[in-house]
Design a protein around this motif. Structure first.
Motif, PDB file in Angstrom:
ATOM      1  N   LYS A   2      44.914  38.628  43.176  1.00  0.00           N
ATOM      2  CA  LYS A   2      45.459  37.454  42.482  1.00  0.00           C
ATOM      3  C   LYS A   2      45.450  36.282  43.466  1.00  0.00           C
ATOM      4  O   LYS A   2      45.792  36.443  44.640  1.00  0.00           O
ATOM      5  CB  LYS A   2      46.891  37.794  42.059  1.00  0.00           C
ATOM      6  N   ILE A   3      45.056  35.116  42.983  1.00  0.00           N
ATOM      7  CA  ILE A   3      45.088  33.933  43.841  1.00  0.00           C
ATOM      8  C   ILE A   3      46.121  32.961  43.275  1.00  0.00           C
ATOM      9  O   ILE A   3      46.082  32.634  42.094  1.00  0.00           O
ATOM     10  CB  ILE A   3      43.697  33.265  43.909  1.00  0.00           C
ATOM     11  N   TYR A  95      39.212  36.011  53.690  1.00  0.00           N
ATOM     12  CA  TYR A  95      39.266  37.207  52.840  1.00  0.00           C
ATOM     13  C   TYR A  95      38.760  38.427  53.612  1.00  0.00           C
ATOM     14  O   TYR A  95      39.400  39.476  53.636  1.00  0.00           O
ATOM     15  CB  TYR A  95      38.448  37.028  51.555  1.00  0.00           C
ATOM     16  N   ASN A 132      37.441  34.127  46.683  1.00  0.00           N
ATOM     17  CA  ASN A 132      37.114  34.830  45.442  1.00  0.00           C
ATOM     18  C   ASN A 132      35.658  35.305  45.460  1.00  0.00           C
ATOM     19  O   ASN A 132      35.366  36.476  45.179  1.00  0.00           O
ATOM     20  CB  ASN A 132      37.376  33.890  44.257  1.00  0.00           C
ATOM     21  N   SER A 135      35.158  38.293  47.551  1.00  0.00           N
ATOM     22  CA  SER A 135      35.897  39.509  47.177  1.00  0.00           C
ATOM     23  C   SER A 135      35.124  40.392  46.195  1.00  0.00           C
ATOM     24  O   SER A 135      35.592  41.457  45.811  1.00  0.00           O
ATOM     25  CB  SER A 135      37.251  39.132  46.555  1.00  0.00           C
ATOM     26  N   TYR A 136      33.923  39.954  45.820  1.00  0.00           N
ATOM     27  CA  TYR A 136      33.150  40.740  44.834  1.00  0.00           C
ATOM     28  C   TYR A 136      32.834  42.149  45.346  1.00  0.00           C
ATOM     29  O   TYR A 136      32.457  42.329  46.493  1.00  0.00           O
ATOM     30  CB  TYR A 136      31.832  40.025  44.505  1.00  0.00           C
ATOM     31  N   TYR A 170      40.874  24.811  40.961  1.00  0.00           N
ATOM     32  CA  TYR A 170      40.403  26.177  41.203  1.00  0.00           C
ATOM     33  C   TYR A 170      40.047  26.891  39.907  1.00  0.00           C
ATOM     34  O   TYR A 170      39.072  27.655  39.854  1.00  0.00           O
ATOM     35  CB  TYR A 170      41.456  26.987  41.981  1.00  0.00           C
ATOM     36  N   SER A 174      36.660  28.767  39.343  1.00  0.00           N
ATOM     37  CA  SER A 174      36.644  30.221  39.111  1.00  0.00           C
ATOM     38  C   SER A 174      35.740  30.588  37.938  1.00  0.00           C
ATOM     39  O   SER A 174      35.273  31.720  37.846  1.00  0.00           O
ATOM     40  CB  SER A 174      38.061  30.752  38.895  1.00  0.00           C
ATOM     41  N   ASP A 178      33.004  33.432  37.890  1.00  0.00           N
ATOM     42  CA  ASP A 178      32.842  34.431  36.817  1.00  0.00           C
ATOM     43  C   ASP A 178      31.360  34.616  36.463  1.00  0.00           C
ATOM     44  O   ASP A 178      30.904  35.743  36.235  1.00  0.00           O
ATOM     45  CB  ASP A 178      33.596  34.000  35.550  1.00  0.00           C
TER      46      ASP A 178
END
Ligand code: BES
Ligand code: MN
Ligand code: ZN
Length: 500
Positions: A2-3, A95, A132, A135-136, A170, A174, A178
């Motif tokens: 969660k961000i 990250y 983000n 983090s994939y 953001y 995001s 996606d």
């Protein structure tokens, strides 16, 4: 993960990330933390080579004077280095350096940097975007993931002034992520699971975002005369597909949807080479020979997700290139939808055959402003450019400039190669209008010349992404594996030039 974005201030638990600029000057929050910890941060700097340069980090475990598990000091570099892209990379590195935190919480405390082009809130949204993107993971087929191999970070919290604006910005970024994740998922799927029909079904799921998605089967394509595309798929038991996606977020003129921009992708869900079969070593890589189509699908998802004010169509030609009793033979002559005939001298030069019909169809049906196609088209482009630039071929200088600029903006770089009549002649055939391979040399260019024969006078560009679609090493915002190179680039092309 969660961000979240929260008001300025130091956290009391977990891991805290604070900043310094080149020269080692601490941010106000870092200085405050140093004071709480009895000067531990400044002492640690003196005992290390940390200078606040970009890319540098310094970790202090369990500092005295509080309950923090760790202080991570990161370098922002020189004030002029503070850009969108550098902040994204910083987010990616943060990250990577904190994903294994034991208690799940990482808080980045950002202060405004005097003289920087970006506010703390702008920096925050870009850092979050980068984190983000990094983090994939693709681990759906791992049934025995040990906790040590799984990220334990649960929340990445960013504390800064203007945190409400940061959150808003953001959310829009995001949506691009996606799209990138969707592309990476598709490219990573094994070829027994992802084949033309199942890939088309994945594209269909975009309907819930408000896209129009139409799937053509073999009988429809036969009626349209798509002999070039169908010939490639005829050796496979999996039926070929053509998927047409439409996002109409732009203007209408007299009630009609204004001229769209168009993106076309090569979707060979597995490329064995066909009867001109490839050597077995490394053939597993050919599961990502649908990379161009995955980028188009991910791009459409990003555009719809962020409600882009543009009319865009995405067309992908989906086939599996297999040897078999009914496979295409070297020497076959096929008739494309355009009416032009093609002598297939090598069944492994199949991507251009698929794109020939997909490009012609797109051009005829939509009369687009321009067409950009993406394809893992040639091994030769890897020889020329390696993995740091994709090949760019075009009949239009302005389109090239816009693409090159967008590529620089997001660091998905393009390098233009030439087209000319002399190269075009290399694909003339003795018995048909053209053949699907050139002679020795200039393999990427003759492939592009072939495509150009199917685009008429429409401004067009071809991106040969064979060298950039899959990465063997981690980069700050791209973990190794499918990169989704092209999604951010084309999203930026649209944002820079085509949103009304
Ligand atoms: N999909 C391949 C190109 C490719 C190679 C992509 C390596 C990614 C990594 C394409 O269909 C192909 O086989 N091209 C041939 C063309 C040749 C037969 C003229 C090639 O590059 O060898
Ligand atoms: Mn091939
Ligand atoms: Zn191929």
């Amino acid at each position: 993960m969660k961000i979240s974005f929260v008001k300025p201030g130091l956290p009391v638990t977990g891991v805290v990330v604070v900043t310094a600029i080149a020269g080692g000057k601490l941010s106000a929050s870092a200085a405050m933390l140093d004071k709480i910890a009895g000067g531990a941060i400044r002492r640690a700097i003196l005992g290390s080579n940390f200078k606040g340069n970009k890319g540098q980090t310094l970790n202090l475990l369990a500092p005295a004077g509080g309950r923090l598990d760790r202080v991570m000091l990161v370098g922002l570099g020189k004030v002029i280095d503070i850009t969108d892209l550098e902040m994204q990379k910083l987010g990616g590195r943060i990250y990577a350096g904190t994903q294994q935190v034991k208690k799940g919480l990482v808080t980045i405390v950002l202060d405004a940097v005097t003289g920087a082009k970006m506010s703390a809130s702008e920096m925050a949204s870009e850092i979050a975007f980068g984190a983000n993107l990094r983090s994939y993971r693709f681990d759906k087929y791992k049934t025995k993931l040990k906790p040590d191999n799984k990220p334990t970070i649960k929340t990445l919290s960013i504390a800064c002034a203007g945190f409400i604006n940061a959150r808003k910005k953001y959310i829009s970024l995001s949506k691009i992520a996606d799209g990138v994740f969707f592309t990476r998922d598709l490219v990573s799927e094994p070829p027994n699971i992802l084949y033309p029909d199942t890939l088309a079904k994945q594209a269909k799921t975009l309907e819930k975002l408000g896209l129009k998605v139409q799937v053509l089967g073999e009988s429809q394509m036969k009626r349209l005369g798509m002999g070039a595309l169908l010939g490639v798929g005829q050796g496979s038991v999996r039926e070929s597909r053509l998927v047409v996606m439409e996002w109409n977020g732009g203007s209408k003129s007299k009630g009609k949807i204004a001229q769209p921009v168009a993106f076309v992708g090569k979707g060979v869900t597995f490329d064995t080479g066909g009867i001109s079969i490839k050597p077995s070593a490394g053939m597993e890589d050919m599961k990502w020979d649908m990379g161009g189509s995955a980028v188009v699908i991910g791009l459409m998802k990003a555009l719809a997700g962020r409600q882009a004010k543009v009319n865009a169509v995405g067309v992908v030609g989906l086939v599996e290139n297999m040897p078999g009793g009914n496979a295409q033979r070297p020497g076959d002559v096929v008739t494309s939808m355009s009416g032009q005939t093609i002598e297939v001298l090598n069944t492994d030069a199949e991507g251009r055959l698929v794109l020939a019909d997909a490009l012609h169809y797109t051009n005829e049906r939509f009369k687009p402003k321009f067409m950009v196609n993406l394809a893992t088209l040639t091994g030769a482009i890897i020889v020329s450019l390696g993995s740091h630039h994709a090949g760019l071929f075009s009949n239009n200088d302005q389109l090239c400039e816009k693409l090159t600029r967008a590529g620089e903006d997001v660091e998905e770089r393009l390098w233009r190669l030439p087209l000319s009549d002399a190269y075009d002649k290399m694909i003339n055939s003795q018995i048909a209008d053209m053949q699907n391979i050139g002679g020795r040399g200039a393999g990427s260019i003759t492939a592009a010349q072939f495509l150009q024969r199917f685009v008429g006078k429409t401004p067009w560009a071809h991106l040969d992404i064979a060298g950039v679609t899959w990465s063997k090493s981690d980069q700050p915002t791209v973990p190794k594996g499918g990169t989704a190179f092209g999604v951010r680039l084309l999203d930026r092309l649209v944002a820079n030039n085509y949103e009304s």
